[in-house]
Design a protein around this motif. Structure first.
Motif, PDB file in Angstrom:
ATOM      1  N   LYS A  49       0.835  -1.210   0.000  1.00 58.15           N
ATOM      2  CA  LYS A  49       0.000   0.000   0.000  1.00 58.15           C
ATOM      3  C   LYS A  49       0.866   1.255   0.000  1.00 58.15           C
ATOM      4  CE  LYS A  49      -3.935   2.236   0.157  1.00 58.15           C
ATOM      5  NZ  LYS A  49      -3.536   3.611   0.467  1.00 58.15           N
ATOM      6  N   ARG A  50       2.037   1.208   0.617  1.00 59.84           N
ATOM      7  CA  ARG A  50       2.971   2.338   0.556  1.00 59.84           C
ATOM      8  C   ARG A  50       3.387   2.594  -0.890  1.00 59.84           C
ATOM      9  NH1 ARG A  50       2.666   5.893   4.545  1.00 59.84           N
ATOM     10  NH2 ARG A  50       4.533   5.894   5.811  1.00 59.84           N
ATOM     11  N   LEU A  51       3.582   1.523  -1.627  1.00 59.24           N
ATOM     12  CA  LEU A  51       3.921   1.653  -3.041  1.00 59.24           C
ATOM     13  C   LEU A  51       2.763   2.282  -3.805  1.00 59.24           C
ATOM     14  CD1 LEU A  51       6.096   1.008  -5.138  1.00 59.24           C
ATOM     15  CD2 LEU A  51       5.063  -1.248  -5.412  1.00 59.24           C
ATOM     16  N   VAL A  52       1.553   1.867  -3.488  1.00 59.44           N
ATOM     17  CA  VAL A  52       0.360   2.451  -4.103  1.00 59.44           C
ATOM     18  C   VAL A  52       0.271   3.940  -3.779  1.00 59.44           C
ATOM     19  CG1 VAL A  52      -2.169   2.401  -4.151  1.00 59.44           C
ATOM     20  CG2 VAL A  52      -0.882   0.264  -4.071  1.00 59.44           C
ATOM     21  N   ASP A  53       0.612   4.301  -2.531  1.00 65.18           N
ATOM     22  CA  ASP A  53       0.575   5.704  -2.124  1.00 65.18           C
ATOM     23  C   ASP A  53       1.534   6.549  -2.962  1.00 65.18           C
ATOM     24  OD1 ASP A  53      -1.251   5.063  -0.170  1.00 65.18           O
ATOM     25  OD2 ASP A  53       0.251   4.920   1.434  1.00 65.18           O
ATOM     26  N   ILE A  54       2.694   5.987  -3.294  1.00 61.58           N
ATOM     27  CA  ILE A  54       3.655   6.710  -4.135  1.00 61.58           C
ATOM     28  C   ILE A  54       3.046   6.994  -5.499  1.00 61.58           C
ATOM     29  CG2 ILE A  54       5.881   6.551  -5.334  1.00 61.58           C
ATOM     30  CD1 ILE A  54       6.855   4.839  -2.965  1.00 61.58           C
ATOM     31  N   TYR A  55       2.384   5.985  -6.062  1.00 59.43           N
ATOM     32  CA  TYR A  55       1.752   6.155  -7.372  1.00 59.43           C
ATOM     33  C   TYR A  55       0.630   7.189  -7.323  1.00 59.43           C
ATOM     34  CZ  TYR A  55       4.274   2.439  -9.763  1.00 59.43           C
ATOM     35  OH  TYR A  55       5.253   1.687 -10.357  1.00 59.43           O
ATOM     36  N   ASN A  56       0.027   7.339  -6.154  1.00 59.80           N
ATOM     37  CA  ASN A  56      -1.027   8.344  -5.989  1.00 59.80           C
ATOM     38  C   ASN A  56      -0.493   9.674  -5.480  1.00 59.80           C
ATOM     39  OD1 ASN A  56      -3.753   7.046  -6.604  1.00 59.80           O
ATOM     40  ND2 ASN A  56      -2.809   5.499  -5.305  1.00 59.80           N
ATOM     41  N   LYS A  57       0.825   9.844  -5.594  1.00 65.13           N
ATOM     42  CA  LYS A  57       1.510  11.122  -5.329  1.00 65.13           C
ATOM     43  C   LYS A  57       1.459  11.561  -3.864  1.00 65.13           C
ATOM     44  CE  LYS A  57       2.758  11.873  -9.612  1.00 65.13           C
ATOM     45  NZ  LYS A  57       4.187  11.799 -10.005  1.00 65.13           N
ATOM     46  N   GLU A  58       1.435  10.602  -2.962  1.00 60.41           N
ATOM     47  CA  GLU A  58       1.552  10.947  -1.547  1.00 60.41           C
ATOM     48  C   GLU A  58       3.029  11.113  -1.188  1.00 60.41           C
ATOM     49  OE1 GLU A  58      -0.634   8.809   1.353  1.00 60.41           O
ATOM     50  OE2 GLU A  58      -2.332   8.414   0.007  1.00 60.41           O
ATOM     51  N   ASP A  59       3.325  12.095  -0.366  1.00 61.11           N
ATOM     52  CA  ASP A  59       4.701  12.381   0.043  1.00 61.11           C
ATOM     53  C   ASP A  59       5.025  11.571   1.296  1.00 61.11           C
ATOM     54  OD1 ASP A  59       7.178  13.351   0.621  1.00 61.11           O
ATOM     55  OD2 ASP A  59       6.554  15.420   0.975  1.00 61.11           O
ATOM     56  N   LEU A  60       5.623  10.410   1.106  1.00 62.64           N
ATOM     57  CA  LEU A  60       5.901   9.535   2.234  1.00 62.64           C
ATOM     58  C   LEU A  60       6.951  10.112   3.178  1.00 62.64           C
ATOM     59  CD1 LEU A  60       5.926   5.957   0.643  1.00 62.64           C
ATOM     60  CD2 LEU A  60       4.004   7.363   1.383  1.00 62.64           C
ATOM     61  N   SER A  61       7.837  10.946   2.642  1.00 60.72           N
ATOM     62  CA  SER A  61       8.897  11.509   3.482  1.00 60.72           C
ATOM     63  C   SER A  61       8.337  12.452   4.547  1.00 60.72           C
ATOM     64  CB  SER A  61       9.921  12.249   2.624  1.00 60.72           C
ATOM     65  OG  SER A  61       9.323  13.367   1.975  1.00 60.72           O
ATOM     66  N   ASN A  62       7.109  12.936   4.333  1.00 67.38           N
ATOM     67  CA  ASN A  62       6.478  13.829   5.306  1.00 67.38           C
ATOM     68  C   ASN A  62       5.320  13.161   6.047  1.00 67.38           C
ATOM     69  OD1 ASN A  62       8.071  16.189   5.036  1.00 67.38           O
ATOM     70  ND2 ASN A  62       7.059  16.662   3.097  1.00 67.38           N
ATOM     71  N   SER A  63       5.248  11.842   5.964  1.00 67.88           N
ATOM     72  CA  SER A  63       4.184  11.135   6.680  1.00 67.88           C
ATOM     73  C   SER A  63       4.470  11.185   8.179  1.00 67.88           C
ATOM     74  CB  SER A  63       4.094   9.683   6.209  1.00 67.88           C
ATOM     75  OG  SER A  63       5.307   8.993   6.459  1.00 67.88           O
ATOM     76  N   PHE A  64       3.436  10.999   8.991  1.00 70.75           N
ATOM     77  CA  PHE A  64       3.581  11.163  10.445  1.00 70.75           C
ATOM     78  C   PHE A  64       4.547  10.161  11.052  1.00 70.75           C
ATOM     79  CE2 PHE A  64       0.640   7.678  10.418  1.00 70.75           C
ATOM     80  CZ  PHE A  64       0.858   7.005  11.607  1.00 70.75           C
ATOM     81  N   ASP A  65       4.704   8.983  10.418  1.00 73.67           N
ATOM     82  CA  ASP A  65       5.580   7.969  10.988  1.00 73.67           C
ATOM     83  C   ASP A  65       6.995   7.983  10.425  1.00 73.67           C
ATOM     84  OD1 ASP A  65       4.544   7.210   8.573  1.00 73.67           O
ATOM     85  OD2 ASP A  65       4.047   5.168   9.139  1.00 73.67           O
ATOM     86  N   ALA A  66       7.270   8.860   9.439  1.00 70.09           N
ATOM     87  CA  ALA A  66       8.603   8.933   8.838  1.00 70.09           C
ATOM     88  C   ALA A  66       9.705   9.238   9.857  1.00 70.09           C
ATOM     89  CB  ALA A  66       8.620   9.964   7.708  1.00 70.09           C
TER      90      ALA A  66
ATOM     91  N   ALA B  46      -3.684   3.292 -12.175  1.00 69.25           N
ATOM     92  CA  ALA B  46      -4.920   2.502 -12.115  1.00 69.25           C
ATOM     93  C   ALA B  46      -4.605   1.047 -11.802  1.00 69.25           C
ATOM     94  CB  ALA B  46      -5.669   2.611 -13.440  1.00 69.25           C
ATOM     95  N   ARG B  47      -3.540   0.516 -12.414  1.00 68.71           N
ATOM     96  CA  ARG B  47      -3.168  -0.881 -12.180  1.00 68.71           C
ATOM     97  C   ARG B  47      -2.786  -1.119 -10.728  1.00 68.71           C
ATOM     98  NH1 ARG B  47       1.707  -2.987 -11.906  1.00 68.71           N
ATOM     99  NH2 ARG B  47       2.668  -1.134 -12.815  1.00 68.71           N
ATOM    100  N   MET B  48      -2.024  -0.199 -10.142  1.00 70.96           N
ATOM    101  CA  MET B  48      -1.592  -0.354  -8.758  1.00 70.96           C
ATOM    102  C   MET B  48      -2.777  -0.291  -7.789  1.00 70.96           C
ATOM    103  SD  MET B  48       1.603  -0.956  -8.858  1.00 70.96           S
ATOM    104  CE  MET B  48       2.165  -0.693  -7.183  1.00 70.96           C
ATOM    105  N   ASN B  49      -3.675   0.632  -8.028  1.00 72.81           N
ATOM    106  CA  ASN B  49      -4.864   0.725  -7.175  1.00 72.81           C
ATOM    107  C   ASN B  49      -5.720  -0.538  -7.273  1.00 72.81           C
ATOM    108  OD1 ASN B  49      -4.716   3.366  -5.888  1.00 72.81           O
ATOM    109  ND2 ASN B  49      -4.960   4.235  -7.922  1.00 72.81           N
TER     110      ASN B  49
END
Length: 289
Positions: A96-113, A142-145
């Motif tokens: 799901k983290r990989l899916v989040d990247i494809y959906n343009k979420e900034d993981l480096s600024n996530s609360f648990d980073a 679309a494929r990742m989701n």
């Protein structure tokens, strides 16, 4: 085993002849295998008593289904898992983290980073950069989701077939932080159709079934280790209450909420880059097998 390893981990390009040797040695030394499915053998070749768990639901899609979303084949696979008494470790949260990247979420600024190891975060940046470039293609997104939704379907079918599912997150990969990610993992199991109790069982009772290392934990009963989470609400009614426990008991030592908050604060933004790098280099070049 003299170095203290608990399991042997196999990976996805292991040829059959080497895989067979690993299985033979595991049996000889009475150490269990956790298997990332190999593409060099049939998927069901992993249904062996020496293997504690088969890892990663995404590899059912990649290895067993050869990158095709084919829901018609999943019920039979789930029944085969159950018949072989083989356990499965989904690791849905890391995908799901990989899916989040494809959906343009900034993981480096996530609360648990801030709770991630600094060197591991550095390694993760290259993975994120690679996948972020691929996310510019709408078909890839679309494929990742769709694949994430398919994983939930797979877990639902496995659960209905009575497969022993063991919660795991593959923490450390793609900004998947240890501790925080298990709550996400259990949430995905709920989305796959499990009750709160059933989802919680994947992190308590179910692991105790797969290896003698876990036989002393997982349930509250005489003779077992006093490893407990004590929450304000009943987690069977509200699973998210486990995110903020009143007490945690580790092998009989009671940790209250105040101390847990101190631990949480201390775990942020650790200056452990050089220490981790040194340990990695030591293992790579100096430790002897």
């Amino acid at each position: 085993m003299a170095q203290g390893y608990d399991f042997i981990k196999t990976y996805n390009q292991l040829p059959k002849e080497i895989f067979d040797v690993v299985i033979k040695e595991a049996k000889k030394h009475q150490v269990k295998i956790v298997a990332h499915p190999s593409f060099k053998v049939p998927y069901k070749y992993h249904f062996k008593s020496e293997i504690s768990t088969i890892e990663h639901t995404e590899d059912i899609y990649q290895q067993f289904l050869k990158y095709e979303i084919d829901s018609l084949k999943i019920p039979d696979l789930a029944k085969a898992y159950a018949k072989a008494n083989q356990s499965h470790s989904p690791t849905l949260s890391v995908f799901k983290r990989l899916v989040d990247i494809y959906n343009k979420e900034d993981l480096s600024n996530s609360f648990d980073a801030p709770y991630m190891n600094s060197l591991i975060k550095q390694f993760g940046k290259s993975d994120i950069k690679f996948h972020d470039a691929r996310s510019n293609n709408a078909k890839n997104v679309a494929r990742m989701n769709e694949q994430h939704k398919f994983h939930l379907y797979i877990i639902g079918e496995m659960h209905k077939a009575g497969v022993n599912l063991v919660a795991s997150t593959d923490s450390g990969i793609l900004y998947t932080a240890a501790g925080f990610s298990i709550h996400k993992e259990l949430k995905y199991y709920q989305e796959a159709g499990m009750t709160n109790f059933e989802a919680l069982s994947t992190a308590t009772i179910n692991p105790s079934k797969v290896n003698k290392l876990f036989s002393s934990i997982g349930t509250i009963e005489k003779g077992k280790k006093a490893d407990l989470i004590i929450s304000k609400e009943n987690p069977i009614k509200n699973l998210s209450t486990l995110k903020n426990p009143e007490f945690v008991m580790v092998n009989g030592r009671l940790l209250n909420a105040s101390l847990l908050k101190k631990f949480e604060k201390k775990g942020q933004n650790k200056s452990n880059y050089l220490v981790t790098l040194f340990r990695l280099l030591k293992f790579q070049y100096f430790d002897k097998y």
